[in-house]
Design a protein around this motif. Structure first.
Motif, PDB file in Angstrom:
ATOM      1  N   ALA A   1       0.718  -1.102  -0.138  1.00 60.10           N
ATOM      2  CA  ALA A   1       0.151   0.177  -0.003  1.00 60.10           C
ATOM      3  C   ALA A   1       1.039   1.220  -0.054  1.00 60.10           C
ATOM      4  O   ALA A   1       0.665   2.372  -0.748  1.00 60.10           O
ATOM      5  CB  ALA A   1      -1.062   0.017   1.284  1.00 60.10           C
ATOM      6  N   LEU A   2       1.804   1.305   0.909  1.00 60.36           N
ATOM      7  CA  LEU A   2       2.853   2.566   0.898  1.00 60.36           C
ATOM      8  C   LEU A   2       3.759   2.577  -0.319  1.00 60.36           C
ATOM      9  O   LEU A   2       3.923   3.879  -0.822  1.00 60.36           O
ATOM     10  CB  LEU A   2       3.830   2.412   1.943  1.00 60.36           C
TER      11      LEU A   2
ATOM     12  N   LEU B   1       9.133   7.367   5.557  1.00 59.47           N
ATOM     13  CA  LEU B   1       9.329   7.079   6.872  1.00 59.47           C
ATOM     14  C   LEU B   1       8.798   5.755   7.311  1.00 59.47           C
ATOM     15  O   LEU B   1       9.495   4.668   7.889  1.00 59.47           O
ATOM     16  CB  LEU B   1       9.249   8.111   7.942  1.00 59.47           C
ATOM     17  N   LEU B   2       7.583   5.651   7.222  1.00 61.66           N
ATOM     18  CA  LEU B   2       6.715   4.483   7.756  1.00 61.66           C
ATOM     19  C   LEU B   2       7.293   3.290   6.938  1.00 61.66           C
ATOM     20  O   LEU B   2       7.403   2.210   7.324  1.00 61.66           O
ATOM     21  CB  LEU B   2       5.136   4.573   7.416  1.00 61.66           C
ATOM     22  N   LEU B   3       7.560   3.533   5.438  1.00 58.34           N
ATOM     23  CA  LEU B   3       7.755   2.334   4.514  1.00 58.34           C
ATOM     24  C   LEU B   3       9.091   1.918   4.997  1.00 58.34           C
ATOM     25  O   LEU B   3       9.372   0.777   5.128  1.00 58.34           O
ATOM     26  CB  LEU B   3       7.746   2.893   3.049  1.00 58.34           C
ATOM     27  N   GLY B   4       9.956   2.726   5.572  1.00 60.60           N
ATOM     28  CA  GLY B   4      11.432   2.555   5.879  1.00 60.60           C
ATOM     29  C   GLY B   4      11.195   1.485   7.169  1.00 60.60           C
ATOM     30  O   GLY B   4      11.736   0.422   7.241  1.00 60.60           O
ATOM     31  N   ARG B   5      10.432   1.863   8.061  1.00 59.93           N
ATOM     32  CA  ARG B   5      10.084   1.229   9.277  1.00 59.93           C
ATOM     33  C   ARG B   5       9.707  -0.101   9.100  1.00 59.93           C
ATOM     34  O   ARG B   5       9.925  -1.179   9.463  1.00 59.93           O
ATOM     35  CB  ARG B   5       9.332   1.840  10.155  1.00 59.93           C
TER      36      ARG B   5
ATOM     37  N   ALA C   1      15.116  -0.771   3.422  1.00 55.40           N
ATOM     38  CA  ALA C   1      14.849   0.354   4.702  1.00 55.40           C
ATOM     39  C   ALA C   1      15.623   1.739   4.724  1.00 55.40           C
ATOM     40  O   ALA C   1      15.061   2.880   4.537  1.00 55.40           O
ATOM     41  CB  ALA C   1      15.047  -0.355   5.855  1.00 55.40           C
ATOM     42  N   GLU C   2      16.862   1.494   4.201  1.00 48.91           N
ATOM     43  CA  GLU C   2      18.081   2.432   4.152  1.00 48.91           C
ATOM     44  C   GLU C   2      17.717   3.581   2.977  1.00 48.91           C
ATOM     45  O   GLU C   2      17.709   4.611   2.975  1.00 48.91           O
ATOM     46  CB  GLU C   2      19.378   1.951   4.082  1.00 48.91           C
ATOM     47  N   ASP C   3      17.258   2.797   1.742  1.00 46.12           N
ATOM     48  CA  ASP C   3      16.750   3.257   0.865  1.00 46.12           C
ATOM     49  C   ASP C   3      15.682   4.214   0.863  1.00 46.12           C
ATOM     50  O   ASP C   3      15.949   5.848   0.394  1.00 46.12           O
ATOM     51  CB  ASP C   3      16.432   2.611  -0.489  1.00 46.12           C
ATOM     52  N   GLN C   4      14.591   3.863   1.742  1.00 41.37           N
ATOM     53  CA  GLN C   4      13.475   4.770   1.945  1.00 41.37           C
ATOM     54  C   GLN C   4      13.976   6.047   2.792  1.00 41.37           C
ATOM     55  O   GLN C   4      13.444   6.834   2.795  1.00 41.37           O
ATOM     56  CB  GLN C   4      12.502   3.893   2.305  1.00 41.37           C
ATOM     57  N   MET C   5      14.769   5.857   4.104  1.00 44.95           N
ATOM     58  CA  MET C   5      15.084   6.681   4.756  1.00 44.95           C
ATOM     59  C   MET C   5      16.002   7.874   4.258  1.00 44.95           C
ATOM     60  O   MET C   5      15.913   8.995   4.394  1.00 44.95           O
ATOM     61  CB  MET C   5      15.961   6.087   6.009  1.00 44.95           C
TER      62      MET C   5
ATOM     63  N   GLU D   1      16.966  17.518   7.557  1.00 42.78           N
ATOM     64  CA  GLU D   1      16.956  17.595   9.262  1.00 42.78           C
ATOM     65  C   GLU D   1      16.360  16.639  10.041  1.00 42.78           C
ATOM     66  O   GLU D   1      16.197  16.587  11.203  1.00 42.78           O
ATOM     67  CB  GLU D   1      16.624  18.901   9.697  1.00 42.78           C
ATOM     68  N   SER D   2      15.583  15.685   9.386  1.00 44.10           N
ATOM     69  CA  SER D   2      14.914  14.806  10.003  1.00 44.10           C
ATOM     70  C   SER D   2      15.476  13.814  10.958  1.00 44.10           C
ATOM     71  O   SER D   2      16.278  13.281  10.521  1.00 44.10           O
ATOM     72  CB  SER D   2      13.868  13.974   8.801  1.00 44.10           C
TER      73      SER D   2
END
Length: 487
Positions: free
Chosen positions: A374-375, A390-394, A405-409, A418-419
């Motif tokens: 879905a994401l 961020l949610l997809l990374g988690r 995960a690293e790619d999404q972050m 700055e996140s």
């Protein structure tokens, strides 16, 4: 009154030189909640109370201009942007239809003293698009060549009494999956292009109740030709591709709008739209609007009841399904939320926000694979959503896929460098990949900037442990524990 007083304060702070001041009095707009004494004087007609209150604010502003000697030389334009249906044609508010109940608005011009003209009522039909060239001409500014309107100056001296042709359009129904509407209004006739077209003789049917439409009618053919010529004009500049922030969307909702209408129009072709006619959907629209207002007032039960009535009328209403999904998501009913939001996506596959909410609900139910899908779908439709990244990374971290995960972050950091959450997400992915030194280098500067972030010190403890730096790992772990005890 607050808006009028802000206009006055600005003028007081900038007393010299010419001015352009826009005072937008929004109050005559649902929900109808005029302040006292108008709430009592008009308790049976609260919309009229809103208008009376707005008139009093305008009177205050006019009195201010007179007090400072600015009134006489001012050009003042008072205009409504729309009316309210108030039940006419079953439309409670506005935006769906093109009947005069919502499109026929007041227009008052107070000319500067330098323009010689007697006070008069102009019966001829004019357009709000005529305001811009009128103002530019009166203040001596250059007038662009391509404008939809014309100056109203010929009416000032009474040399012109001819009505102008007014075009109307609404794409707002597209927001709900219904057909947009287009109209042509001449001095005595109104044609509305719709799946079921309409033609009204305004001279004998001002309420627009007796539809005279016949496809072979010569006037209908003329009006259709005019709409076709209008569509053939050079297109307006493309809308900005910038992402509308959630804060702006929330403000639009608070003002009674669900968001920007879908780009494009089904009436961009000569044939009438095959989408549902808004006339057949107005009961649903009224319920959807009631639900939106109820949700804004934190009356979730009322909102839910209205939306469930919509689904009785149309079980595949994407708007009702999405709004119900949002309500259930907020209430913590994640399984039910995911069900509604899945239905919303099936009804409208290009709804990036519904897909994001579905991903949120599915992640809460620990259906990680479905949440990921879905994401991914949401981000494919709208890549610039940092919260979805961020949610997809988690989710990828929970799925034991640290590279994705690293790619999404990292993508989130491109959107918002700055996140803190994205930086911690990158470090967490690096730890899962066994890249402890990289994670430590990422986290150590953050530890100085975020000395009270327990999650950060948990990750730092893992990175140090992976590097065999046991004392530092123990220190970071103790720091994280102490921080949590004091939260």
């Amino acid at each position: 009154m607050e808006v009028a007083q802000r206009g006055e304060a600005w003028l007081s702070a900038h007393p010299g030189g010419p001015h352009f001041v826009w005072v937008h009095l929004y109050d005559p707009h649902d929900p109808y909640e005029p302040p006292a004494p108008y709430s009592e004087l008009y308790k049976d007609h609260l919309y009229d109370g809103e208008i009376a209150y707005a008139d009093s604010a305008l009177a205050h502003f006019i009195a201010y201009l007179k007090k400072h000697g600015w009134y006489s030389n001012s050009l003042i334009v008072v205009v409504g942007d729309h009316g309210e249906g108030l039940g006419e044609h079953h439309e409670n508010t506005h935006g769906i239809f093109l009947y005069d109940s919502t499109t026929h608005v007041p227009l008052i011009l107070k000319l500067p003293a330098s323009v010689v003209a007697k006070a008069k009522i102009v019966d001829a039909q004019v357009r709000t698009t005529d305001i811009l060239p009128t103002v530019l001409g009166l203040v001596g500014a250059s007038v662009p060549q391509r404008l939809d309107g014309e100056s109203l100056k010929p009416y000032f001296a009474g040399t012109d009494a001819v009505s102008r042709i007014a075009f109307g359009e609404t794409d707002y129904p597209l927001r709900f999956g219904w057909a947009p509407l287009r109209s042509v209004r001449t001095e005595g006739l109104k044609f509305i292009e719709a799946p079921r077209p309409e033609l009204y003789d305004l001279r004998t049917d001002a309420a627009e109740l007796d539809n005279k439409y016949e496809p072979w009618n010569a006037q209908v053919q003329t009006f259709r030709t005019m709409l076709a010529e209008l569509r053939a004009k050079p297109p307006a500049p493309e809308p900005s591709n910038g992402v509308v922030g959630e804060g702006t969307i929330d403000e639009l909702k608070a003002l009674g709008y669900l968001g920007r209408a879908d780009v494009g129009s089904a009436t961009a072709v000569p044939e009438p739209s095959l989408l549902p006619d808004p006339k057949d959907k107005i009961e649903e629209q009224n319920l959807l609007h009631s639900a939106m207002m109820a949700e804004e007032d934190n009356r979730e039960a009322d909102a839910r009841a209205s939306l469930e009535k919509v689904l009785q009328l149309d079980p595949k209403s994407p708007t009702a399904l999405r709004q119900l999904g949002e309500l259930e998501l907020k209430a913590g009913e994640f399984v039910q939320a995911a069900k509604y939001l899945k239905g919303a996506m099936e009804a409208r596959p290009n709804d990036a926000t519904a897909a994001f909410y579905e991903g949120q609900a599915l992640e809460k139910t620990h259906d990680l694979a479905s949440a990921r899908d879905a994401l991914e779908a949401s981000l494919k439709l709208m890549p610039g959503q940092i919260q979805a990244r961020l949610l997809l990374g988690r989710v990828y971290l929970e799925l034991k896929n640290p590279q994705e995960a690293e790619d999404q972050m990292e993508a989130a950091l491109l959107l918002q460098p700055e996140s803190i959450e994205a930086q911690l997400g990158v470090a967490s992915a690096q730890i899962d990949k066994g890249k402890f030194a990289e994670a430590a280098r990422q986290l150590e500067p953050l530890a100085k900037a975020q000395p009270r972030n327990a999650d950060l010190f948990d990750l730092l403890a893992q990175a140090y442990s992976g590097l065999g730096r046991k004392a530092e790992a123990q220190e970071a772990e103790t720091r994280a524990s102490l921080l949590r005890q004091h939260q």
